[in-house]
Design an enzyme around this catalytic site. Structure first.
Site, PDB file in Angstrom:
ATOM      1  CB  SER A  32       4.357  19.185  -1.700  1.00  0.00           C
ATOM      2  OG  SER A  32       5.364  19.826  -2.468  1.00  0.00           O
ATOM      3  CG  ASN A 119       8.177  18.030 -14.144  1.00  0.00           C
ATOM      4  OD1 ASN A 119       7.797  18.603 -13.115  1.00  0.00           O
ATOM      5  ND2 ASN A 119       7.572  18.199 -15.310  1.00  0.00           N
ATOM      6  CB  THR A 164      -4.530 -27.248   9.348  1.00  0.00           C
ATOM      7  OG1 THR A 164      -5.228 -28.350   9.943  1.00  0.00           O
ATOM      8  CG2 THR A 164      -3.127 -27.699   8.967  1.00  0.00           C
ATOM      9  CB  SER A 286      -6.382  -2.574  31.689  1.00  0.00           C
ATOM     10  OG  SER A 286      -7.615  -1.954  31.967  1.00  0.00           O
ATOM     11  CG  ASN A 294      -4.232  -5.396  27.704  1.00  0.00           C
ATOM     12  OD1 ASN A 294      -4.721  -6.465  28.048  1.00  0.00           O
ATOM     13  ND2 ASN A 294      -4.713  -4.222  28.065  1.00  0.00           N
ATOM     14  CD  GLU A 299      -4.241  -5.952  21.315  1.00  0.00           C
ATOM     15  OE1 GLU A 299      -5.248  -5.233  21.250  1.00  0.00           O
ATOM     16  OE2 GLU A 299      -3.769  -6.378  22.389  1.00  0.00           O
ATOM     17  CE1 TYR A 326       5.398  15.857 -11.244  1.00  0.00           C
ATOM     18  CE2 TYR A 326       4.145  17.721 -12.091  1.00  0.00           C
ATOM     19  CZ  TYR A 326       4.639  16.995 -11.019  1.00  0.00           C
ATOM     20  OH  TYR A 326       4.376  17.392  -9.746  1.00  0.00           O
ATOM     21  CD  GLN A 331       2.811  18.627  -4.640  1.00  0.00           C
ATOM     22  OE1 GLN A 331       3.513  19.324  -5.341  1.00  0.00           O
ATOM     23  NE2 GLN A 331       1.808  19.113  -3.921  1.00  0.00           N
ATOM     24  CE  LYS A 334       7.178  14.687  -3.683  1.00  0.00           C
ATOM     25  NZ  LYS A 334       6.624  14.112  -4.871  1.00  0.00           N
TER      26      LYS A 334
HETATM   27  N1  ARG Z   1       6.335  19.341  -5.731  1.00  0.00           N
HETATM   28  C1  ARG Z   1       6.264  18.740  -7.016  1.00  0.00           C
HETATM   29  C2  ARG Z   1       6.052  17.240  -6.888  1.00  0.00           C
HETATM   30  O1  ARG Z   1       6.294  16.723  -5.870  1.00  0.00           O
HETATM   31  C3  ARG Z   1       7.524  19.001  -7.776  1.00  0.00           C
HETATM   32  C4  ARG Z   1       7.366  18.961  -9.248  1.00  0.00           C
HETATM   33  C5  ARG Z   1       6.606  20.133  -9.682  1.00  0.00           C
HETATM   34  N2  ARG Z   1       6.503  20.168 -11.093  1.00  0.00           N
HETATM   35  C6  ARG Z   1       5.576  20.879 -11.714  1.00  0.00           C
HETATM   36  N3  ARG Z   1       5.539  20.807 -13.002  1.00  0.00           N
HETATM   37  N4  ARG Z   1       4.695  21.584 -11.081  1.00  0.00           N
HETATM   38  O2  ARG Z   1       5.664  16.560  -7.811  1.00  0.00           O
END
Ligand code: ARG
Length: 489
Positions: A32, A119, A164, A286, A294, A299, A326, A331, A334
């Site tokens: 991530s 977590n 209306t 355009s 435009n 838009e 968790y 993940q 986000k």
């Molecule tokens: N990158 C993870 C997330 O955004 C962090 C937490 C990871 N925790 C785990 N138990 N693998 O959720």
């Protein structure tokens, strides 16, 4: 393609339980870091607060805590100078920072994670990020409301039809119209404020799910990070994401409001309406038709509201089947939040100057509002004031409208005698009665567009904006290493 069964030593992070390195595909799939790097500031902030708390609690010695602080500050500098090297194999922002901390301060880095899990760490980082995101969006929203208010102050005397069913209905002041959008956007501000207020509990110290056996002082980390106190339940702290949903909901409603404003701007800008003209700086041409100008800004904002609502639905679906606490699904929280905050923020930032600079074609608006039919309801209300039941009055005026249409005349060119022929209480001068100005001035009920009301509404609106400005100034987080206000990378 690289060998999936990489023979490297097991990843340091996973430790002794593992006899093999993670497959390259898994690393790629689960990483991530490409999006959660945006949490670096909050992560460093949380780590600094955690380290200092561990020291106060005697879990770290003073020299250990200073070493960790030194390393974390150095990492902060690397991020701001753009020299921090992201290691894509280190999964996420937390592992990347920890890895670098090991390089900078050695084995003491391994003590920072005492009483902490990724977590509770990610839950804390994320809520800190969202709080700042809300402050930024509220500031941009305030700018847009100021733009509407400035227009309204200038356009009290501009009259246009209110609609209306997209049919001309009754005349209103343009100021009243701008202030209508202002009201909705002020409620949006209230929703964002509510979401921010609920983000006042710090998850740090909740561990993986069941807290810690270490003597943590969660009150002190919570306070240091600007929260009112720690969260109350460790499972909830790491497993819940309703605060993100609340923010996404508030942003979705706001985005839908922006979309509605923009739809109106598109219509008003068309040659069919011709009510406004976009400033050259906020309109596009355009590539094929040289005559075109435009309203792309409007838009695009209208279009982007779709992804903002999509982000809300996406996180709702991600969450709906999850057991406590968790799960890695979390993940996925986000990107929708980052995207919605960015999208709404940039929409607000472009819409404010677009509205400020557009020009209003008063003549076109006045012309569209000039039809005396738009004042027909006033005639029924005139009868009501003489004691005629509204339903009867409605019927009488319907007859008059039909008569005028059949004789091909406007209501204002009927004679007093003709009106009296429909009802004895209609002893009035039609040319005077069917004036837009008279009709507007008669609209004195609270919330109606008589000048007096609109002027009072302008004062109230200005005060509301001032209050929000003061509130936002008070919410400014103190700046310092690793905790200055963030900007999207
Ligand atoms: N990158 C993870 C997330 O955004 C962090 C937490 C990871 N925790 C785990 N138990 N693998 O959720």
């Amino acid at each position: 393609m690289s060998d999936s069964r990489d023979r490297r030593a097991p990843s340091k992070a996973w430790g002794g339980r593992f006899t093999k390195a993670a497959a390259a595909e898994l690393e790629r799939f689960s990483a991530s870091i490409h999006f959660d790097r945006r949490l670096y500031r909050e992560d460093l902030q949380g780590s600094l607060a955690h380290a200092r708390m561990l020291e106060r609690q005697g879990i770290l010695t003073e020299p250990e805590a200073r070493e960790l602080e030194r390393g974390l500050h150095a990492i902060d500098r690397e991020f701001s100078e753009g020299t921090f090297v992201i290691d894509p194999s280190a999964e996420d922002i937390h592992m990347n920072i920890e890895r670098r901390l090991f390089e900078l301060v050695g084995d003491v880095a391994g003590k920072l994670h005492s009483g902490r899990s990724r977590n509770d760490q990610v839950a804390t980082d994320f809520v800190l990020w969202m709080r700042q995101g809300i402050r930024n969006v509220r500031a941009a929203l305030l700018e847009l409301r100021s733009a509407l208010l400035e227009r309204a102050e200038l356009e009290v005397d501009v009259v246009l039809p209110g609609y209306t069913h997209l049919q001309r209905a009754q005349p209103v002041r343009l100021a009243h119209h701008w202030l209508a959008h202002f009201e909705a956007l002020l409620r949006d501000d209230g929703r964002l404020r509510d979401a921010h207020n609920r983000m006042d509990r710090c998850p740090l110290g909740s561990g993986a799910l069941a807290g810690s056996t270490l003597p943590l002082d969660r009150d002190s980390t919570a306070r240091e990070l600007g929260f009112a106190g720690p969260t109350r339940n460790s499972l909830d702290s790491v497993g819940a994401r309703d605060l993100a949903l609340e923010l996404l909901s508030a942003l979705s409603i706001l985005a839908v409001h922006l979309s509605r404003i923009c739809e109106e701007l598109v219509l008003w800008n068309s040659s069919e309406f011709g009510f406004i003209e976009m400033d050259d700086a906020f309109a596009t041409g355009s590539s094929l038709m040289p005559q075109k100008k435009n309203p792309d800004v409007a838009e695009l904002i209208r279009g982007k509201s779709g992804r903002v609502v999509g982000n809300l639905v996406s996180l709702l679906m991600t969450l709906k089947g999850l057991t406590l606490a968790y799960n890695r699904d979390l993940q996925e929280d986000k990107e929708p939040v980052f995207d919605s905050v960015d999208t709404v923020q940039s929409s607000l930032e472009i819409l404010a100057p677009t509205i400020r600079t557009l020009s209003v074609r008063r003549d076109r608006m006045a012309q569209a509002a000039a039809d005396p039919l738009l004042i027909a309801t006033d005639l029924a209300e005139h009868l009501v004031l003489q004691g005629v039941p509204f339903r009867t009055a409605h019927h009488v005026v319907g007859d008059i409208v039909g008569h005028a249409a059949r004789s091909g005349r406007g209501l204002d060119s009927l004679t007093r005698e003709e009106l009296l022929g429909f009802h004895p209480c209609l002893d009035l001068n039609p040319a005077q009665f069917f004036s837009v100005e008279r009709s507007l001035e008669a609209r004195e009920a609270q919330g109606s567009p008589a000048r007096k009301n609109v002027e009072r509404a302008l004062v109230t609106a200005r005060r509301a904006n001032e209050n929000v400005a003061q509130e936002l100034a008070a919410l400014e987080v103190p700046t310092g290493p690793a905790d200055e206000a963030h900007s999207p990378d």
